[in-house]
Scaffold this motif. Structure first.
Motif, PDB file in Angstrom:
ATOM      1  N   LEU A   1      11.312 -11.636  -0.440  1.00 46.08           N
ATOM      2  CA  LEU A   1      12.699 -12.060  -0.554  1.00 46.08           C
ATOM      3  C   LEU A   1      13.665 -11.358   0.356  1.00 46.08           C
ATOM      4  N   THR A   2      13.207 -10.341   1.056  1.00 43.75           N
ATOM      5  CA  THR A   2      14.067  -9.812   2.118  1.00 43.75           C
ATOM      6  C   THR A   2      13.181  -9.583   3.333  1.00 43.75           C
ATOM      7  N   VAL A   3      13.836  -9.554   4.481  1.00 39.10           N
ATOM      8  CA  VAL A   3      13.123  -9.349   5.741  1.00 39.10           C
ATOM      9  C   VAL A   3      12.423  -7.993   5.758  1.00 39.10           C
ATOM     10  N   GLU A   4      13.117  -6.995   5.230  1.00 40.21           N
ATOM     11  CA  GLU A   4      12.540  -5.645   5.161  1.00 40.21           C
ATOM     12  C   GLU A   4      11.198  -5.646   4.452  1.00 40.21           C
ATOM     13  N   ARG A   5      11.192  -6.262   3.278  1.00 43.35           N
ATOM     14  CA  ARG A   5       9.975  -6.280   2.486  1.00 43.35           C
ATOM     15  C   ARG A   5       8.875  -7.088   3.171  1.00 43.35           C
ATOM     16  N   GLU A   6       9.312  -8.152   3.845  1.00 42.96           N
ATOM     17  CA  GLU A   6       8.365  -8.995   4.539  1.00 42.96           C
ATOM     18  C   GLU A   6       7.616  -8.190   5.593  1.00 42.96           C
ATOM     19  N   ILE A   7       8.369  -7.407   6.351  1.00 43.37           N
ATOM     20  CA  ILE A   7       7.734  -6.619   7.398  1.00 43.37           C
ATOM     21  C   ILE A   7       6.860  -5.523   6.789  1.00 43.37           C
ATOM     22  N   ALA A   8       7.304  -4.997   5.639  1.00 41.38           N
ATOM     23  CA  ALA A   8       6.540  -3.934   4.993  1.00 41.38           C
ATOM     24  C   ALA A   8       5.240  -4.445   4.382  1.00 41.38           C
ATOM     25  N   PHE A   9       5.173  -5.736   4.117  1.00 41.56           N
ATOM     26  CA  PHE A   9       4.027  -6.323   3.418  1.00 41.56           C
ATOM     27  C   PHE A   9       2.697  -5.939   4.045  1.00 41.56           C
ATOM     28  N   GLY A  10       2.568  -6.098   5.355  1.00 40.15           N
ATOM     29  CA  GLY A  10       1.317  -5.795   6.048  1.00 40.15           C
ATOM     30  C   GLY A  10       0.892  -4.343   5.882  1.00 40.15           C
ATOM     31  N   PRO A  11       1.731  -3.403   6.330  1.00 42.93           N
ATOM     32  CA  PRO A  11       1.372  -1.990   6.171  1.00 42.93           C
ATOM     33  C   PRO A  11       1.131  -1.594   4.723  1.00 42.93           C
ATOM     34  N   GLU A  12       1.902  -2.189   3.803  1.00 43.02           N
ATOM     35  CA  GLU A  12       1.684  -1.888   2.385  1.00 43.02           C
ATOM     36  C   GLU A  12       0.277  -2.282   1.974  1.00 43.02           C
ATOM     37  N   ASN A  13      -0.138  -3.468   2.468  1.00 42.22           N
ATOM     38  CA  ASN A  13      -1.479  -3.947   2.136  1.00 42.22           C
ATOM     39  C   ASN A  13      -2.560  -2.979   2.594  1.00 42.22           C
ATOM     40  N   LEU A  14      -2.284  -2.305   3.721  1.00 42.67           N
ATOM     41  CA  LEU A  14      -3.294  -1.400   4.255  1.00 42.67           C
ATOM     42  C   LEU A  14      -3.320  -0.067   3.526  1.00 42.67           C
TER      43      LEU A  14
ATOM     44  N   GLU B   1       5.939   6.885   4.249  1.00 41.86           N
ATOM     45  CA  GLU B   1       6.750   7.221   5.425  1.00 41.86           C
ATOM     46  C   GLU B   1       6.313   6.375   6.614  1.00 41.86           C
ATOM     47  N   GLU B   2       4.992   6.172   6.724  1.00 42.06           N
ATOM     48  CA  GLU B   2       4.452   5.377   7.830  1.00 42.06           C
ATOM     49  C   GLU B   2       4.925   3.935   7.710  1.00 42.06           C
ATOM     50  N   VAL B   3       4.881   3.393   6.497  1.00 40.21           N
ATOM     51  CA  VAL B   3       5.333   2.014   6.280  1.00 40.21           C
ATOM     52  C   VAL B   3       6.789   1.891   6.699  1.00 40.21           C
ATOM     53  N   SER B   4       7.587   2.861   6.231  1.00 41.77           N
ATOM     54  CA  SER B   4       9.014   2.822   6.544  1.00 41.77           C
ATOM     55  C   SER B   4       9.246   2.913   8.045  1.00 41.77           C
ATOM     56  N   ALA B   5       8.520   3.812   8.707  1.00 38.33           N
ATOM     57  CA  ALA B   5       8.682   3.980  10.163  1.00 38.33           C
ATOM     58  C   ALA B   5       8.348   2.683  10.886  1.00 38.33           C
TER      59      ALA B   5
ATOM     60  N   ARG C   1      -2.798  -0.089  -2.930  1.00 35.23           N
ATOM     61  CA  ARG C   1      -1.721  -0.603  -2.115  1.00 35.23           C
ATOM     62  C   ARG C   1      -0.511   0.323  -2.184  1.00 35.23           C
ATOM     63  N   THR C   2       0.245   0.401  -1.060  1.00 39.41           N
ATOM     64  CA  THR C   2       1.471   1.203  -1.072  1.00 39.41           C
ATOM     65  C   THR C   2       2.639   0.319  -1.464  1.00 39.41           C
ATOM     66  N   TRP C   3       3.669   0.925  -2.031  1.00 42.68           N
ATOM     67  CA  TRP C   3       4.898   0.181  -2.204  1.00 42.68           C
ATOM     68  C   TRP C   3       6.028   0.934  -1.541  1.00 42.68           C
ATOM     69  N   LEU C   4       6.672   0.297  -0.578  1.00 48.04           N
ATOM     70  CA  LEU C   4       7.751   0.951   0.149  1.00 48.04           C
ATOM     71  C   LEU C   4       8.907   1.237  -0.795  1.00 48.04           C
ATOM     72  N   PHE C   5       9.235   0.263  -1.613  1.00 49.54           N
ATOM     73  CA  PHE C   5      10.357   0.420  -2.513  1.00 49.54           C
ATOM     74  C   PHE C   5       9.853   0.799  -3.891  1.00 49.54           C
ATOM     75  N   ASP C   6      10.563   1.672  -4.508  1.00 50.31           N
ATOM     76  CA  ASP C   6      10.093   2.125  -5.806  1.00 50.31           C
ATOM     77  C   ASP C   6      11.168   1.905  -6.848  1.00 50.31           C
ATOM     78  N   LEU C   7      10.734   1.794  -8.074  1.00 54.97           N
ATOM     79  CA  LEU C   7      11.684   1.650  -9.163  1.00 54.97           C
ATOM     80  C   LEU C   7      11.751   2.954  -9.923  1.00 54.97           C
ATOM     81  N   ARG C   8      12.950   3.409 -10.111  1.00 53.86           N
ATOM     82  CA  ARG C   8      13.054   4.644 -10.894  1.00 53.86           C
ATOM     83  C   ARG C   8      14.161   4.506 -11.909  1.00 53.86           C
TER      84      ARG C   8
END
Lengths: 273, 284, 240
Positions: B100-113, B118-122, C207-214
């Motif tokens: 639902l946001t572009v940020e999350r969309e881009i994060a999807f791939g690295p998150e899957n791995l 920090e790496e995902v965010s970078a 799986r990693t989650w970039l965003f977290d709920l706290r």
């Protein structure tokens, strides 16, 4: 005969009007393109011609009928609308059923056989349209509108995803239809197609008509097209550049590249320095 | 080192009556900007799917031959491993974007791995910047224009840091200005070292940027090489490929006795070559 | 269609928007349960409804909710009339209030929680990732489906499809709408799956989650308040 006078329309919840005082005349037997960037109002305008949208201000007359007072089915008898995505229409078990759908609904004679032949779909008559290739599905969608012989045909973005051969075929079908006395309106942002095949172009920008005429003039007007969010077709860019560097007498849209080559050759041989 | 090597690839879809790909042989160098063209139904999309593992893992069917991506055998590796080598962008912009946001969309791939946060965010930051879409960070993908959506799709694919980007008719559903913008984006990415493999109909926009042009017809490679040579061959007209106007003009001029030094791939190149001819004429 | 708008996420930065979905879930459930416990008791029910409506207003979503209210009118009238006939005015009115409060409490949750947050919350509550992803993707594609349905309706109407006359006829005439919708949805799901596979979906279980709920202080306060509300309502209902 389609007459649009001072047409205004705002979508419910829209912040500004999608159409701002459109004036347009379309005569019987014309072949024209309505072009504009995404959001300029092309499809909104087209939907008014078949009554899917009703004007909020202004008039839309289709063969003398006031479109604001007609049901969609009344206008659909005169104006056939082929939508951009054929998959939004196809649902029947056989191609024949699909093609007979519109004539049946509108209570009009159906020309199934003729249309099957014309679009090369005879071999698929008993097959389900959903199992055909995307190009074939497009042809079935077109056939399903042609089958009830509307006097006006509107095609919304018919060239999307088509290869060169398919576009040529499409153009020749459209030309045939025009020769038979029908009016054909193409809604598109594919200016290459318009430059090559269509004799009249109407440019919409942000809900207004900003140009209406011969592509040879309209499509050569780089600044107009740019302000309308459009990319001039390669033929136009080519001619402009050639004229700029004096390989052409004047910038003109040459649909026939052979002629363009002859012009260039003439100039080269004439000009010693 | 070759980025992609295809050796005698044959493929039949499940339930297909004949093979969709018939003995494809293809080499793509690293850093190349390869454009794959061909009439509808020639197998371009099928070939793409063979390069990132969707065939055979997702689509099944019968596959024969070898495909190597940076030396890795594609058919014996799972798709998620290949995603790190080959990123893929598809034709329908909206159907690739699931968040639902572009940020999350881009994060999807690295998150899957399962990469560290920090790496995902970078990577998200890097991708947003590389594609120039930082201003779209919090927007919902379905609110964006087609062109913007495709840029997000590219960013989302690049987040896995592949060295090859595969795009299957990404400009089909875009208006010409957005298409041009997208191609420019790809050219820039290519300049920075990304190998681009692009399936495209709109040759007017891409021909001048291609370092290799591959033509498919009915499941076979019928031409492969320098875009100028490939596009000026008569074969293109027979196949119904949209030869760019400058090249068509080049051919007509040749018939009238005006020989340009080489087939031009853009209007600018055409006039430059004409100027050469004129200068040569003038010195006589 | 307008009814559904009361349940689709609206972006915002209100107090409710910023709460963890789990505390919001607790809040909504407490209000819903309380309204059920307090049914038949006119004044407490009205108070509860007023509370719910002011929460909606505080989140800036009241205007968005208005069409849903309109869409509920037929059902509300039905409930009103049936209960008036069989029981009496006061009971009928309190049933309508119950309906409104239930819908309102659900809306409070759905209007202020983005599907991404929801799926994250579900995972934190130990729901398997695949399931929560399915849910949030289903929600994500609702506007897409709605747009597509409208396109299909337009296309078929332009072929003379009659969607106005006769109830039975209208059912049959739904086929040209439903078939393309379903077929396209299936095709789309293939495309979506392809795209997900191409981005490493399923690579690892960890799986990693970039965003977290706290949980913040506000969340604890909200949760405690919700439980208190529930407790009071139960007490009131038992003693009334």
């Amino acid at each position: 005969m389609i007459l649009i006078e001072d047409l205004w329309y705002t979508y419910p919840g829209g912040s500004e009007p999608a159409l701002k005082g459109i004036n347009l005349n379309i005569r019987e037997g014309e072949f024209l393109a309505i072009v504009g960037e995404n959001g300029a109002g092309k499809t909104t305008l087209a939907k008014h011609l078949v009554g899917l949208l009703k004007p909020q201000r202004g008039k839309v007359l289709v063969y003398g009928l006031d479109a604001s007072k007609c049901k969609v089915s009344q206008l659909a008898r005169l104006v056939g609308f082929v939508f951009q995505n054929p998959d939004h229409q196809l649902f029947s078990e056989t191609v024949i059923e699909e093609i007979s759908f519109a004539p049946k609904n509108l209570g009009v004679e159906s020309r199934v056989e003729e249309v099957l032949r014309r679009l090369g779909l005879e071999a698929y008559r008993k097959r389900s349209p959903l199992t055909l290739s995307s190009g074939e599905r497009r042809r079935v969608a077109l056939a399903s509108i042609l089958s009830y012989n509307p006097r006006v045909l509107i095609l919304d973005e018919p060239t999307v995803g088509q290869d060169a051969a398919q576009k040529e075929e499409l153009a020749s079908i459209m030309e045939e239809l025009v020769n038979e006395g029908r009016t054909v309106v193409v809604i598109t942002h594919d200016l290459e197609f318009v430059a090559e095949y269509v004799p009249r172009v109407v440019v919409l920008s942000r809900g207004r008509v900003v140009a209406d005429g011969d592509p040879e003039q309209v499509l050569m007007n780089g600044s107009l097209l740019k302000s309308a969010g459009l990319l001039p077709p390669s033929l136009a860019r080519l001619s402009l550049l050639l004229a700029e560097r004096r390989f052409l007498e004047e910038p003109r849209l040459y649909r026939d590249l052979c002629r363009l080559a002859k012009e260039i050759a003439r100039r080269l041989k004439l000009e010693p320095t | 080192m070759y980025a992609v090597v295809v050796e005698d690839l044959w493929y039949t879809y499940p339930g297909g009556s004949e093979p969709a790909l018939k003995g494809i042989n293809l080499n793509i160098k690293e850093g190349s900007f390869t454009v794959i063209v061909g009439p509808s139904g020639c197998g371009k999309t099928t070939l793409c799917r063979c390069l990132n593992g969707l065939i055979p893992h997702f689509y099944g069917g019968e596959v024969k031959g070898r495909v190597l991506i940076h030396g890795i055998e594609v058919f014996s590796r799972p798709t998620h491993e290949l995603a790190k080598e080959v990123g893929m962008v598809f034709q329908e912009p909206e159907d690739q974007l699931i968040c639902l946001t572009v940020e999350r969309e881009i994060a999807f791939g690295p998150e899957n791995l399962g990469l560290p946060r920090e790496e995902v965010s970078a990577r998200v930051e890097w991708c947003l910047r590389a594609l120039g879409i930082d201003h779209l960070r919090h927007r919902a993908p379905y609110e964006l224009s087609g062109g913007e959506q495709q840029k997000v799709a590219i960013a989302a694919a690049l987040a896995l840091k592949p060295k090859i980007l595969l795009l299957d008719e990404p400009t089909s559903n875009l208006d010409p200005l957005s298409a041009q913008d997208l191609i420019e984006t790809l050219v820039n990415l290519n300049r920075e070292g990304l190998t681009i493999v692009l399936v495209e109909h709109r040759l007017e926009l891409v021909a001048q940027h291609a370092s290799q042009m591959v033509v498919l017809s009915r499941g076979r490679v019928v031409a492969d090489g320098d875009p100028r040579e490939v596009l000026s061959s008569r074969l293109m007209d027979e196949l119904g490929v949209a030869v760019p106007k400058p090249i068509k003009l080049y051919r007509y001029l040749a018939k009238l006795g005006i020989k340009l030094r080489r087939p031009p791939l853009s209007p600018e190149e055409l006039v430059d070559l004409l100027a050469e001819v004129k200068a040569a004429n003038d010195t006589h | 269609m307008s009814l559904l708008r009361g349940f689709s996420y609206v972006k915002g930065s209100s107090f409710l928007h910023k709460l963890d979905p789990r505390s919001k879930l607790l809040l909504s459930s407490s209000i819903a349960l309380s309204s059920i416990l307090l049914r038949g008791l006119l004044y407490p029910s009205i108070l509860l409804l007023a509370l719910s409506l002011s929460l909606l207003a505080a989140s800036g979503c009241l205007r968005r909710w208005a069409p849903t209210l309109k869409g509920l009118i037929p059902l509300a009238l039905l409930i009103l009339l049936v209960n008036w006939w069989f029981v009496g005015w006061a009971y009928a009115i309190s049933m309508v209030i119950l309906l409104l409060t239930l819908v309102c409490s659900l809306s409070i949750f759905f209007l202020t929680t983005s599907p991404d947050e929801l799926s994250l919350a579900l995972v934190k509550m130990k729901l398997p990732y695949e399931l929560s992803l399915e849910l949030s993707m289903a929600i994500r594609f609702i506007p897409t489906l709605a747009r597509e349905a409208q396109l299909i309706v337009d296309a078929q109407r332009a072929r003379g499809l009659d969607l106005e006359s006769g109830f039975i006829k209208r059912l049959k005439n739904l086929i040209p709408i439903l078939v393309p919708l379903v077929v396209n949805t299936v095709r789309r799901s293939y495309r979506v799956a392809e795209a997900m596979e191409s981005r490493g979906f399923g690579a690892t279980k960890k799986r990693t989650w970039l965003f977290d709920l706290r949980f913040t202080v506000k969340d604890y306060l909200t949760s405690v308040s919700s439980l208190l509300l529930l407790a009071f309502s139960a007490l009131f209902a038992l003693t009334a």
